[in-house]
Structure formats: structure tokens, C-alpha cells
Design a protein around this motif. Sequence first.
Motif, short mmCIF file in Angstrom:
data_model
loop_
_atom_site.label_atom_id
_atom_site.label_comp_id
_atom_site.label_asym_id
_atom_site.label_seq_id
_atom_site.Cartn_x
_atom_site.Cartn_y
_atom_site.Cartn_z
N LEU A 182 64.55 46.36 23.79
CA LEU A 182 63.34 46.95 24.22
C LEU A 182 62.34 48.25 23.39
CD1 LEU A 182 64.92 44.12 25.81
CD2 LEU A 182 62.85 45.55 27.80
N LYS A 183 61.52 48.75 24.26
CA LYS A 183 60.92 49.73 23.88
C LYS A 183 61.00 50.40 24.79
CE LYS A 183 56.99 48.41 21.16
NZ LYS A 183 55.52 48.79 20.97
N THR A 199 57.73 45.55 32.68
CA THR A 199 58.44 46.62 33.22
C THR A 199 59.44 46.88 33.51
OG1 THR A 199 56.01 48.10 32.76
CG2 THR A 199 58.17 49.01 33.98
N HIS A 235 62.44 54.51 27.26
CA HIS A 235 62.49 56.07 27.77
C HIS A 235 62.89 56.30 28.24
CE1 HIS A 235 57.80 54.91 28.77
NE2 HIS A 235 58.58 55.49 29.41
N SER A 277 64.63 39.32 26.49
CA SER A 277 64.00 40.00 25.41
C SER A 277 64.96 38.58 23.92
CB SER A 277 65.16 41.20 24.85
OG SER A 277 64.77 41.86 23.47
N ARG A 309 66.92 49.16 23.80
CA ARG A 309 67.53 49.32 22.98
C ARG A 309 67.47 48.40 22.64
NH1 ARG A 309 65.92 56.02 22.12
NH2 ARG A 309 63.92 56.25 22.55
N THR A 365 52.35 43.23 30.97
CA THR A 365 53.93 44.13 29.73
C THR A 365 54.71 43.34 31.33
OG1 THR A 365 52.61 45.47 28.74
CG2 THR A 365 54.23 46.42 30.01
N ALA A 411 62.23 51.37 31.02
CA ALA A 411 61.42 49.56 29.51
C ALA A 411 60.60 49.05 29.14
CB ALA A 411 62.95 49.49 29.39
N GLN A 412 60.26 48.46 28.02
CA GLN A 412 58.91 47.36 28.30
C GLN A 412 59.05 46.66 27.04
OE1 GLN A 412 55.57 50.08 28.56
NE2 GLN A 412 55.66 49.56 30.77
#
Length: 502
Positions: free
Chosen positions: A95-96, A349, A98, A338, A91, A347, A293-294
Amino acid sequence: MMLLMRTLYTAALATAFAVAASAQFGRPAMTPAQERYLHAMEKADLAIQAENHTHSQLMQNEEYLTTEIGPRLTGGANMQHASQWTLEMFRKYGLKAHLETTHVAHSWTPGVATAVLLSPWHKVIPIAAEGWSKSTDGPVTGPVVIYNPGDPVDPAAIKGAIVLEGPPNSRNVAPDAQFPNSYDSVIMPPTGVPDYAAMQRRMAEFRAMMSGGPNPLAGAAVVIRDSGKPWGLFSIGGAGRYAPSQVPTATLGHADYSLLYRMIHNYHNHPRMTVNLGGTFSAGPEPASITVAQIPGTEWPDQQVIVGGHLDSWYLGQGAVDNGTGAMATLEAARILSALGWKPKRTLTFILFTGEEEGGVGVDTFVKNHLAEMPKTDAVLIDDVGTGCIESIPIEGFYNAMPELSQVYQPLKEVFALQPISTEYFGASDHVAFQRQGIPAFLAVQAEAHYREEHHSQIDTFEMVDAKQANQGAAVLAAFLWNVSQLDTPFPHHKPSPGRGF
């Protein structure tokens, strides 16, 4: 099982070598679109390399992981700390991200392990408990006996005994041995004519024990395995699958194991030992998380390309090169892409797995959670074989994907001075779960870089990390992701096959 499967795959791959080799020498004839793609990827891969050289945070992150967090047994507090920390780092890099969490039946915390040879002479012997080993009830003393796996068991002979699990493992103990890559340094390619029947018997016995089935050595005081490494190094494995093993199980250095075996086998002595194995188990299930993360795609966001490595480790060292370097290379690849601010077509990943060392519970969780996405997962690359630089990507039997992989690989080969695409099969890591879904999934071929000595041993430490080589691996992961994401056509899949790999 590893040797058996490698033998079978080697035979199958040999027949296809000529097909792969045709794409290895020079640049094949290309269409104008392929030429444009090649030049664009060369430019992109050089930019990725430059960003890594200029701003890398890999060693800073590796130091934090191995020093502030330490070794990371699945289900343990350190592993969960590492998952939470990497979530925050992804984060931080924009990046997104979880966590996806499953549970294991029990976590395990190792305790003190000691061994003393009492007769025919006295010697203190270094010993280490295997993962999830049942503890002894304090120090236990008994005769040392030999059991050859697959042979009939005499319950009276092993009752209360310290049992050596077969002859010394001498296949890989030559101090000056050299290997073509790090994988082959720990899972040596088979030689000669395999005894398939014996291998299958041993594997059936192993599977039964790991799944809680009958253990032929039930009744023994302790089972002892040979680490099979030079220099007195240990090699830790699992004794139970997230539950206490039926018998306390430990490993000795090769020289000490061989000594005990010679005493019995060559000189007909009756050695006696005292062994004490500590360790505690959680009262019930514990969480085990993977970090995902993506960077979302712009043209085909429902298609994804995956890179990853496992974040869990064994406990004797710090989990620095198995697999801290692979995990931190994945994190660095995310930072690079990033920071460059590019928008991929597909995408991207990034996954940091848990439980690779204990049956792949992390990758199985991801596949189960995202089963509907597997048909549109283009390709997977896993970094899990030490600190050595990435030297090649193996085709892993996905010859139907050779045209796509060749396009992706050509700029990688030029920018990072890679060897030709490998035709060797590599199993035994998280990529296998994706292969079972029919996805072209590859385990990076890495330079040896002393991996044989470091793997699962007490010298899997920060001091063994080669910063230059580990950073090269991070840049290759980032470039692989980008190159695949920009292809006009997706990688073709195989039909899913639950039995593929091992």
C-alpha cells in the motif's frame, strides 16, 4: 457526559426504530442492479473471509506490537515506534502509506506508585497513577477525606489531605454481570430518571480541570478515584491533557476504595495514608503520529471509504485489546485487500490513530489535514471495542443513509452471520470526529469478550486476545470497505454539526 448524551440519543433513536426495522427482516424487494450488486458482494466477501482464514498475519502482528513495542502512551517513544512500524508494514503489504504528525505539549512516563494505610490499621494498598498525573514530592502523608463532586469545597478540610472523589463507583462491579456488547460493558446505558443538572455540574467541573482551569481540589495532597471494576482491577483514565495535572491523581481498586469510604462514612474514623506517585514529563512538545495507508480508486478516486482504529493505549497492560486488536485488524484488512489484488471504484483508506485515549488528537489531525476531502468521504467504520467479533454496525442516527447501508450490510450479514443493523447510538471513539463533519461514521458493535475487565486495566494483555474473533473483525472491516467502494451511489451526509456526539 457519556451517560447524558446516550440518554438523549436513545430517546431520539427510539422514534425512528420502525423505519430501520423495516429493512431488517428478510431481503427487501430489489431492482436487478441491486440483485447483481448483492451477488457480487457475497462472492467478494466470501473471498475476503477465505483469504483471512488462510493467510492471516493478525496474531503475528499483535504479538509483535504487544511484546516488542509494548504499551503506547501518546507522544511517547513506544507510540512513535508503533507508528513507524505500522508504516513499514502497510508498505510491505503493497500500500501507499505515510505518517501525519502533530505535537502534544508533553509526553508522560509513569513511575512507581505506592500507598499504605497507616490508621486505623495497617495495610499496603495497590495504587496506580492516572495518566499525566502530577507526581507527589516523594511520599506524602495525610488524612483521608471525602469530597462529593459538585459540592462546595472547604479548602481547609482538603489542604494536605488524601481526597476520595465521591462515593464508591458500584454501577459495574458485579462479578457475574453480562452485557449485550462490549461497549455497554464499559459505558453502561443509563437507567431511571437522569439527574441532568448534577451531570452537567460534574461535566463542567471535569472540563475545567482537563483544560487547565480551576480545580476545586487544588491544595489536596492526592486525589483518589475508584476504578469501579470487580476483582481488584484498575481502570486508568486521564488526569491532565498532555500536561501535569494540578493535583496528583491516582486510582484504587474498588474494594480498597470502598474500604476507605466505609471507614469514614459509616464508622466516622479518621484514616491516615502515605502515598507516593512517581512519573516524569518531557521538557517540551513531543511528536504524535498517525499512520495512513490507501488503495487508490479507479472510477471515483477522489471519493474514499475509511476504516481504522487507534494505536495508542494506556500503560498498565500492553494495549492488546484497547486497541491493539482494532489496529491490527485494520492492518490485516489492508493485507487482505492488497493480497486479493482487486481494484476498488473508490479509494480505500486505512488509518491508525493516536491520542484517542486523550481527547482524539490523532483523528482531529486527520480531519484538519483533509478537511477539503470530507464531503467526498462516503463512510467510516472504526474498530475500537476489544477482541470480540463484530456483531453489528449501528446506524448512529444516519437514517438518511439507511438504503445504502442496508445494501452494504446484507452480504456482510449473510457471510459473517451478523445481527441486524443496530439502532443504538455509540460515541466515545474516533468516529465521532467524522460524524461532526456530517459523514456516516460508525463504531463496530462487538461481542463482550471480557472487555469490561480488560478495558484500561492491567490485564489488557496479549493473552486476552481471541484470535478467531479478532480475525473475524478484520475480515468484516475489509468486506465493509469493499462493499461500500463498489456502490453505484455514495452515502448521503448530514449537515456538519460541531456539537454532535461526545
